[in-house]
Design an enzyme around this catalytic site. Sequence first.
Site: not given
Lengths: 77, 499
Positions: B343-345, B499
């Site tokens: 999710w963060h990248g 993000f």
Amino acid sequence: MISVELKKVILKELNLDDFDMTDETIAPQVPGWDSLNHVNIILAVEHHFKVKFKSYEVLRLKNVGDLQKLVDSKLGK
Amino acid sequence: MPFNISIDNVLSILKYNPNDPLIFSTSLFLILFTLFLLVYNLMGKNRSAKIFLLIFFSLYFYYKAAGFYFIILVVSAIANFLFGKWIAITENFTKKRLVLILALFVNLGLLGYFKYTNFIIQIINGIGTAQLDPLTIFLPIGISFYTFKSLNYVFDVYFDTLKPTRSLRDFCLFVFFFPNILAGPIDRASEFLPQIDQEPFLSKEDLGKALFLIIAGLLKKVVIADYISINFVDRIFDYPLRYTGVENLLAIYGYALQIYCDFSGYSDMAIGIALLLGFRLMDNFNSPFKATSIADFWRRWHISLSSWLRDYLFKPIQLSLRNLRLFANIIAVVVTFFICGLWHGAGWNFILWGAIHGFMMGFALLIAKPKTKLYNMLGISNTKFLKFFQVIITFHLVAVSFLVFRAPNLQTVSEIFSQIFGFFHKEVFIQFVERLPIIFVLIVLGYIFHFLPVKIEHRVQKMLSDMPLVGKAVLLALAIWLAVQFKSADIQPFIYFQF
């Protein structure tokens, strides 16, 4: 109203002597009832009352009162 | 903060510029928000006009950062509003589930396309002989935040714990709401929607809290995070081999503080600004470095994301595997944190970072029982002595994991450790303090403030609440002045914006 029997099962699973629970009590208010322990409590309740919940039915529970209602509905009460 | 706005270039300043989003610590935001707040309050009790003004300003705020990609935001909001309705009116459970799957497919499909397509192409190119060209895809800013924000609404309607809203206007306000659209908190629809129809009431305490959060957030972001990043942490992490172990170690501590101040500072400002508009957003940070375990850290760090993942990912996996008992928890936690990393990248560093956290928590679950026995045997359970070491160890595990998060590759991570363990040179510490006193003082002060008891924070908030309006204004002006002093010429974007 939460039954003495359900309360007993929950307290036993959490190793608590006593804890005042009402219908509105939510898991984080009860010492030890965290997201990890949740699965053990649900299993203990299923085992004790000899019922089987669907994941969906458990996920939508908001408080202890909801859990009581779910158990009652499974027992045909 | 340069105030070089002339009449001629006002329009060009107000236009979309991908390098210049309306972040809270810019002078442009300060000016526009002041004007907005004035008009917003002039509307008095006309609730409907206020809501439409808020929606309009939020859309502009988003347009300024994402250009015409704000259409995706609008489409996503309308689609999720309709999905909510559809799920609610579908009686048959199997069909209800199918609609949920469709909603997930649309939301995650959009998120996946914009965020992960090129990463997948990169992986395919790495595996096979065929070479695919990366696509030119613009990443709409904040898409991970608003997708997750909308999805909690869809999930809650599916679980029947939330009645779907009948008002598209209200739902749009929830999704577009400018204070938290770019970087959270990922607020819950169940908490936000009921506030829209309530008459906003800003008590003396609320105003004090809002002011405290805005001042604290601004100072955390500009004075601590930006300053130590530009002037210290970035330099070390760019070329770790040029510096001794002392500097590398201090950079690790500096970066942990930087990422915390950057992200929680933004959240503080978002919550404070929302409060000024009469909306209460959920808390996002609770002194995370005071955590006594990694699991405890995640109850204190980015709470709006970790509780989202707990409710809508961890729990469903855990419950469906519950017959495996302990292993249900372990599998669920590892999968959840793998997704959390992703999710963060779109990058291996984020995946690895998530996997490390999943692994640490899975391992902690595995040894939980023998560990408790050992503590009981040694008689140190629940002692301050044990807690002290737990905090120190947890902090270092977290700080090292952030290194993986930050470093461009594992080579850099290994270089940093080789300097710390093979080229420490403790005598450099004194030189460091002498040459970079501001950096050193900021890092030390940052950690001291972090570890202060919460009641001190409450006392300061109360003091601010009791202060006359003039005093409040002077304090805010002082904070802005201090921020201006520290601000470098180029504004550093928030770490979490990508993000």
